[in-house]
Enzyme design. Structure first.
Site, mmCIF file in Angstrom:
data_model
loop_
_atom_site.group_PDB
_atom_site.id
_atom_site.type_symbol
_atom_site.label_atom_id
_atom_site.label_comp_id
_atom_site.label_asym_id
_atom_site.label_seq_id
_atom_site.Cartn_x
_atom_site.Cartn_y
_atom_site.Cartn_z
ATOM 1 C CE LYS A 17 -13.073 -17.198 7.117
ATOM 2 N NZ LYS A 17 -12.054 -17.853 7.967
ATOM 3 C CB CYS A 24 -12.756 -17.438 11.913
ATOM 4 S SG CYS A 24 -11.086 -17.487 12.622
ATOM 5 C CD GLU A 27 -13.844 -21.153 11.877
ATOM 6 O OE1 GLU A 27 -13.377 -21.093 10.723
ATOM 7 O OE2 GLU A 27 -13.319 -20.587 12.860
#
Length: 505
Positions: free
Chosen positions: A330, A384, A273
């Site tokens: 995301k 994440c 990430e």
């Protein structure tokens, strides 16, 4: 146990002692979480907590007990939360204890609600051995959904390195937490009462859990012919964005990408990430260098990108021609960490300081996507925090062949946070029967098979690469088909039974 039950009754009658003991046993119960993984401590803490709950005199008293127990539990479990505030300690260090206690106290409120409602439902009846676990499980389900949810550190996670973890393929982690609390409550009642029916009850439940663990599908890992290279640059958070260090971390990833393999040549290379410390539009000269280092296979990598004033935490694919294209944004963002809730709504009345649409934080992507990587199969990308949510995997448009999580756990130090995050990923593998490939900036990067077993990993705080053969998917699990609905319906049934018996008695 009869003596312990009587002793707990005396402690419960002393307010100051009750506060101290509940905080302490909550902290002890948290030792079932990583990095300790002492599941016996979780059972012991829950057992004492149940005995205190049995001796509570009112729903209000039970709620207070639940909050105190939860405060001790979540303070230990969430201790990694102080680490982000010490990335710049001179500016934010003073906020760390307030953030930790505020988060722990807030999460504990949901346990307080569950315990209080459970105590009200029990009334003068004798169903506590079932209603208390149901109250705890209901609080856990609510914790996973309220304010976008935060199902971190549930009691069921303590079973990760035991055969009982496989039961989550049937009932999920929330269901495993319910079964854990139910077993503890039955044990306490059985040993206290020493009646045939209660002893038989704990024996039957123990046998059922053992059989469920044994009969849960556990097969030898099956490998695909595809090799993935996981890049772990180990960029400390306080240096990651520093111009004096950022470029060196990029070069480190290029070198790891270009390192000749010892075995099969990688078919795909994956960076973690936000592995590139520039916006995508400012990194155009970097992409051909990445393609050159990869020398053929595509590279999936985390990067930030912008569309006008909106910013996205994204994953892009760099192809052999050096052209990068976004493949995923995301969508499940961290409240107050990546965006301010209701920020865009406040902008409508002129308050723009918290609005993602004006560049104040990230904007959410459209939702889960499944990427078709051709011969490499179909992959569900997670960034994440998204690996914490089973529902995000169930909401995917189709079943993937594998799950990819890229993350930057440097925010969370090198003690409990990254290890707990890895365990979440392992449980997603068990719940859905899918392998998980995890690529983390500072670790723990890992290949996880469809039963949650770590096949190969890179430890915390170490830079390097990991060439792994991607495990194949397992059969579709019962939990993947129905999710938490059976548990939800069970809890409604228990609540209805409790309400009916309360009125009856």
């Amino acid at each position: 146990m009869p003596d312990i039950d009587a002793y707990v009754a005396r402690l419960a009658a002393r307010p100051r002692v009750r506060v101290i003991v509940l905080l302490l046993v909550g902290a002890i119960a948290a030792l079932g979480q990583a990095p300790f993984l002492i599941w016996v401590a979780t059972l012991a803490g829950l057992l004492v907590a149940f005995l205190f709950w049995r001796h509570s005199r009112s729903p209000r008293a039970a709620a207070l007990q639940g909050w105190l127990f939860g405060l001790g539990y979540f303070t230990v479990t969430m201790s990694w939360l102080v680490n982000p505030f010490f990335v710049e300690p001179e500016r934010h260090g003073w906020m760390a204890p307030f953030a930790l206690l505020g988060m722990a106290g807030g999460l504990a409120l949901l346990w307080a609600l569950g315990w209080g409602v459970a105590r009200w439902l029990v009334g003068g009846g004798r169903l506590g051995w079932l209603i208390w676990p149901a109250g705890l499980a209901a609080a856990e389900l609510l914790r996973g959904a309220l304010f976008t949810g935060f199902p971190w550190g549930g009691p069921g996670l303590a079973w990760i390195d035991t055969p009982l973890a496989q039961i989550s393929s049937l009932v999920g982690v929330s269901g495993l937490s319910f079964l854990t609390a139910w077993w503890v409550a039955l044990l306490a009642v059985a040993v206290s009462a020493r009646t045939v029916k209660h002893v038989a009850g704990i024996m039957v439940l123990s046998l059922a859990l053992g059989l469920a663990a044994v009969l849960s599908p556990m097969t030898l890992p099956v490998d695909t012919p595809h090799t993935l290279r996981l890049i772990q640059p180990n960029a400390p958070q306080h240096q990651k964005w520093d111009p004096d260090f950022a470029e060196s971390f990029v070069h480190r990833q290029l070198e790891l990408t270009a390192t000749p393999p010892e075995g099969a040549r990688p078919n795909l290379i994956i960076w973690p990430e936000t592995s590139v410390p520039y916006l995508m539009r400012h990194a155009q000269l970097l992409f051909p260098l990445i393609a050159e280092a990869a020398d053929g296979p595509p590279v999936l990598m985390g990067i930030q990108r912008a569309e006008e004033l909106r910013y996205f935490n994204s994953m892009v694919q760099v192809n052999a021609d050096g052209i990068a294209q976004p493949v995923y944004d995301k969508h499940h963002l961290v409240p107050f960490g990546e965006y301010v809730p209701l920020g865009d709504a406040m902008a409508r009345i002129g308050i723009r300081a918290f609005a993602a649409q004006y560049g104040q934080g990230y904007s959410a992507g459209p939702g889960p996507v499944v990427l078709d990587l051709g011969a490499l199969g179909k992959v569900l990308p997670l960034i994440c925090y998204e690996a914490v949510f089973p529902r995000d995997i169930r909401n995917a448009p189709e079943r993937p062949d594998w799950i990819l999580q890229i993350t930057n756990d440097a925010w969370f130090g090198d003690f409990s946070g990254p290890q707990q995050h890895l365990i979440q990923a392992r449980f997603r593998a068990i719940e859905f029967g899918l392998p998980v490939i995890r690529v983390a900036n500072t670790g723990i990067s890992a290949a996880i098979d469809a039963h949650g077993r770590v096949i190969k990993s890179l430890p915390l705080g170490q830079s390097g690469y990991l060439d792994v053969i991607r495990p194949d998917a397992g059969p579709v699990t019962p939990y993947a088909r129905v999710g938490d609905w059976p548990l939800f319906l069970l809890l409604i049934g228990v609540a209805g039974w409790g309400a009916w018996t309360r009125r009856r008695f």
